[in-house]
Motif scaffolding. Structure first.
Motif, PDB file in Angstrom:
ATOM      1  N   CYS A 184      53.799  85.916  34.027  1.00  0.00           N
ATOM      2  CA  CYS A 184      53.371  85.864  35.422  1.00  0.00           C
ATOM      3  C   CYS A 184      52.068  86.647  35.583  1.00  0.00           C
ATOM      4  O   CYS A 184      51.947  87.768  35.083  1.00  0.00           O
ATOM      5  CB  CYS A 184      54.441  86.436  36.345  1.00  0.00           C
ATOM      6  SG  CYS A 184      54.034  86.309  38.111  1.00  0.00           S
ATOM      7  N   SER A 185      51.117  86.029  36.251  1.00  0.00           N
ATOM      8  CA  SER A 185      49.801  86.624  36.473  1.00  0.00           C
ATOM      9  C   SER A 185      49.485  86.631  37.954  1.00  0.00           C
ATOM     10  O   SER A 185      50.097  85.906  38.741  1.00  0.00           O
ATOM     11  CB  SER A 185      48.714  85.804  35.751  1.00  0.00           C
ATOM     12  OG  SER A 185      49.008  85.621  34.395  1.00  0.00           O
ATOM     13  N   GLN A 186      48.492  87.430  38.313  1.00  0.00           N
ATOM     14  CA  GLN A 186      47.972  87.412  39.682  1.00  0.00           C
ATOM     15  C   GLN A 186      46.461  87.383  39.628  1.00  0.00           C
ATOM     16  O   GLN A 186      45.838  88.140  38.877  1.00  0.00           O
ATOM     17  CB  GLN A 186      48.438  88.627  40.476  1.00  0.00           C
ATOM     18  CG  GLN A 186      47.920  88.662  41.919  1.00  0.00           C
ATOM     19  CD  GLN A 186      48.651  89.680  42.769  1.00  0.00           C
ATOM     20  OE1 GLN A 186      49.858  89.834  42.655  1.00  0.00           O
ATOM     21  NE2 GLN A 186      47.926  90.386  43.627  1.00  0.00           N
ATOM     22  N   ILE A 187      45.857  86.496  40.410  1.00  0.00           N
ATOM     23  CA  ILE A 187      44.407  86.456  40.524  1.00  0.00           C
ATOM     24  C   ILE A 187      44.027  86.874  41.937  1.00  0.00           C
ATOM     25  O   ILE A 187      44.472  86.277  42.926  1.00  0.00           O
ATOM     26  CB  ILE A 187      43.843  85.062  40.150  1.00  0.00           C
ATOM     27  CG1 ILE A 187      42.316  85.073  40.216  1.00  0.00           C
ATOM     28  CG2 ILE A 187      44.461  83.940  40.984  1.00  0.00           C
ATOM     29  CD1 ILE A 187      41.661  83.875  39.533  1.00  0.00           C
ATOM     30  N   ASP A 188      43.252  87.941  42.042  1.00  0.00           N
ATOM     31  CA  ASP A 188      42.801  88.481  43.325  1.00  0.00           C
ATOM     32  C   ASP A 188      41.357  88.049  43.543  1.00  0.00           C
ATOM     33  O   ASP A 188      40.477  88.365  42.747  1.00  0.00           O
ATOM     34  CB  ASP A 188      42.908  90.003  43.338  1.00  0.00           C
ATOM     35  CG  ASP A 188      44.353  90.477  43.274  1.00  0.00           C
ATOM     36  OD1 ASP A 188      45.233  89.768  43.785  1.00  0.00           O
ATOM     37  OD2 ASP A 188      44.597  91.559  42.698  1.00  0.00           O
ATOM     38  N   ILE A 189      41.140  87.317  44.618  1.00  0.00           N
ATOM     39  CA  ILE A 189      39.874  86.617  44.839  1.00  0.00           C
ATOM     40  C   ILE A 189      39.141  87.242  46.008  1.00  0.00           C
ATOM     41  O   ILE A 189      39.720  87.471  47.065  1.00  0.00           O
ATOM     42  CB  ILE A 189      40.148  85.124  45.105  1.00  0.00           C
ATOM     43  CG1 ILE A 189      40.932  84.514  43.935  1.00  0.00           C
ATOM     44  CG2 ILE A 189      38.853  84.357  45.332  1.00  0.00           C
ATOM     45  CD1 ILE A 189      41.571  83.182  44.255  1.00  0.00           C
ATOM     46  N   GLY A 190      37.857  87.486  45.821  1.00  0.00           N
ATOM     47  CA  GLY A 190      37.045  88.051  46.886  1.00  0.00           C
ATOM     48  C   GLY A 190      35.810  87.222  47.171  1.00  0.00           C
ATOM     49  O   GLY A 190      34.901  87.140  46.342  1.00  0.00           O
ATOM     50  N   THR A 235      50.734  85.988  25.422  1.00  0.00           N
ATOM     51  CA  THR A 235      49.588  86.727  25.950  1.00  0.00           C
ATOM     52  C   THR A 235      49.500  86.483  27.451  1.00  0.00           C
ATOM     53  O   THR A 235      49.681  85.357  27.910  1.00  0.00           O
ATOM     54  CB  THR A 235      48.277  86.270  25.284  1.00  0.00           C
ATOM     55  OG1 THR A 235      48.393  86.415  23.863  1.00  0.00           O
ATOM     56  CG2 THR A 235      47.088  87.071  25.789  1.00  0.00           C
ATOM     57  N   ASN A 236      49.201  87.536  28.205  1.00  0.00           N
ATOM     58  CA  ASN A 236      49.162  87.387  29.655  1.00  0.00           C
ATOM     59  C   ASN A 236      48.015  88.196  30.258  1.00  0.00           C
ATOM     60  O   ASN A 236      47.764  89.335  29.851  1.00  0.00           O
ATOM     61  CB  ASN A 236      50.486  87.860  30.284  1.00  0.00           C
ATOM     62  CG  ASN A 236      50.589  87.516  31.757  1.00  0.00           C
ATOM     63  OD1 ASN A 236      50.127  86.463  32.178  1.00  0.00           O
ATOM     64  ND2 ASN A 236      51.197  88.387  32.538  1.00  0.00           N
ATOM     65  N   VAL A 237      47.311  87.577  31.201  1.00  0.00           N
ATOM     66  CA  VAL A 237      46.403  88.324  32.067  1.00  0.00           C
ATOM     67  C   VAL A 237      47.260  88.804  33.234  1.00  0.00           C
ATOM     68  O   VAL A 237      47.591  88.021  34.129  1.00  0.00           O
ATOM     69  CB  VAL A 237      45.243  87.447  32.567  1.00  0.00           C
ATOM     70  CG1 VAL A 237      44.365  88.233  33.543  1.00  0.00           C
ATOM     71  CG2 VAL A 237      44.411  86.938  31.400  1.00  0.00           C
ATOM     72  N   ALA A 238      47.637  90.064  33.224  1.00  0.00           N
ATOM     73  CA  ALA A 238      48.556  90.563  34.253  1.00  0.00           C
ATOM     74  C   ALA A 238      47.942  90.444  35.636  1.00  0.00           C
ATOM     75  O   ALA A 238      48.577  89.953  36.578  1.00  0.00           O
ATOM     76  CB  ALA A 238      48.938  92.008  33.955  1.00  0.00           C
ATOM     77  N   THR A 239      46.700  90.897  35.768  1.00  0.00           N
ATOM     78  CA  THR A 239      45.963  90.743  37.019  1.00  0.00           C
ATOM     79  C   THR A 239      44.499  90.490  36.700  1.00  0.00           C
ATOM     80  O   THR A 239      43.964  91.039  35.742  1.00  0.00           O
ATOM     81  CB  THR A 239      46.053  91.983  37.931  1.00  0.00           C
ATOM     82  OG1 THR A 239      45.535  93.123  37.225  1.00  0.00           O
ATOM     83  CG2 THR A 239      47.476  92.254  38.361  1.00  0.00           C
ATOM     84  N   MET A 240      43.871  89.662  37.507  1.00  0.00           N
ATOM     85  CA  MET A 240      42.436  89.413  37.385  1.00  0.00           C
ATOM     86  C   MET A 240      41.825  89.526  38.771  1.00  0.00           C
ATOM     87  O   MET A 240      42.359  88.977  39.736  1.00  0.00           O
ATOM     88  CB  MET A 240      42.156  88.021  36.815  1.00  0.00           C
ATOM     89  CG  MET A 240      40.670  87.665  36.780  1.00  0.00           C
ATOM     90  SD  MET A 240      40.334  85.938  36.319  1.00  0.00           S
ATOM     91  CE  MET A 240      40.708  85.976  34.574  1.00  0.00           C
ATOM     92  N   THR A 241      40.722  90.237  38.871  1.00  0.00           N
ATOM     93  CA  THR A 241      39.948  90.280  40.102  1.00  0.00           C
ATOM     94  C   THR A 241      38.665  89.508  39.869  1.00  0.00           C
ATOM     95  O   THR A 241      37.909  89.816  38.948  1.00  0.00           O
ATOM     96  CB  THR A 241      39.618  91.721  40.516  1.00  0.00           C
ATOM     97  OG1 THR A 241      40.822  92.450  40.713  1.00  0.00           O
ATOM     98  CG2 THR A 241      38.803  91.745  41.798  1.00  0.00           C
TER      99      THR A 241
END
Length: 254
Positions: A184-190, A235-241
């Motif tokens: 599970c990953s989260q992508i935080d978008i700005g 392999t996981n990208v846990a969070t990405m901003t």
């Protein structure tokens, strides 16, 4: 064999761009949204983007993902057509009017929570059920968070609260999914340029002045989700901003 991806909120904005990018990368794509006409437009873009130009590789399922029956129907339709689900982009979301917290109607707050929190939970719940029972077991869930999960805008309490909830959901799913090959990953978008995230108008800053903020193309978000989707489940990208480089009020003091 091509992987299967479900994208919620696929009728516009980030969901549409990501669906198109996944189709271009060779995924079989299931598009979910409330507006069938707009889903049909997204379907056409996916068809044009995919290498095979095969309409049987794209499926649209109209429905309200804050409704449990609609979510169950979405996953059933995906599995009935494609046999499994490999990636879920938990993307559907709405904002609230830019008004003072004391003036915001509770019905508006409830609407934001229904789409941004309840729907995200229901999609996660059904995704985990499917990931556990399919063979090979497992899959990847990518939650659309927001920079608001870290730094809020003024007059954004409902939206910001909902994105804090997504961060909690992401962390719990990361932990609970380990034993079942679920990433599970989260992508935080700005400040991606979409209809929901219109960056053309000046926005109020904490300093009291208005500013037209830097933005970046929504296609960059789509490419990032495709990258995350393509990683092996070990392999996981846990969070990405992902954000406009010169976006104010996030890195350093704005």
């Amino acid at each position: 064999m091509s992987k299967v991806a479900i994208v919620t909120g696929g009728s516009s904005g980030i969901g549409r761009a990501t669906s198109e990018a996944l189709a271009k990368a060779g995924y079989k794509v299931v598009l979910s949204g409330r507006r069938q006409t707009e889903l049909d437009n997204s379907e056409q873009l996916c068809l044009e983007a995919q290498p095979t130009k095969a309409p049987e590789n794209i499926l649209t399922v109209a429905g309200d993902v804050s409704n449990q029956e609609a979510v169950v129907a979405l996953f059933k339709a995906a599995v009935d057509k494609f046999g499994r689900v490999d990636v879920v982009f938990n993307n559907a979301g709405i904002g609230a009017p830019d008004v003072a917290i004391e003036d915001l109607p509770v019905v508006t707050f409830d609407a934001v929570m229904a789409v941004n929190v309840r729907a995200a939970f229901l999609i996660t719940q059904e995704a985990v059920r499917q990931f556990k029972v399919q063979q090979p077991q497992g899959g990847r869930l990518i939650n659309n968070g927001s920079i608001s999960a870290h730094v809020p805008r003024m007059n954004s309490a409902p939206y910001t609260m909902s994105k804090h909830a997504i961060t909690g959901l992401t962390k719990c799913t990361q932990l609970d999914g380990r034993a079942f090959n679920i990433a599970c990953s989260q992508i935080d978008i700005g400040n991606a340029t979409t209809a929901l995230g219109d960056t053309s108008a000046p926005k109020a800053q904490p300093s009291g002045h208005d500013l037209v903020e830097a933005s970046f193309p929504v296609s960059d978000v789509a490419d990032a989700v495709v990258y995350m989707s393509g990683l092996p489940l070990t392999t996981n990208v846990a969070t990405m901003t992902i954000m406009a480089t010169t976006m104010p009020s996030y890195i350093g003091r704005g």
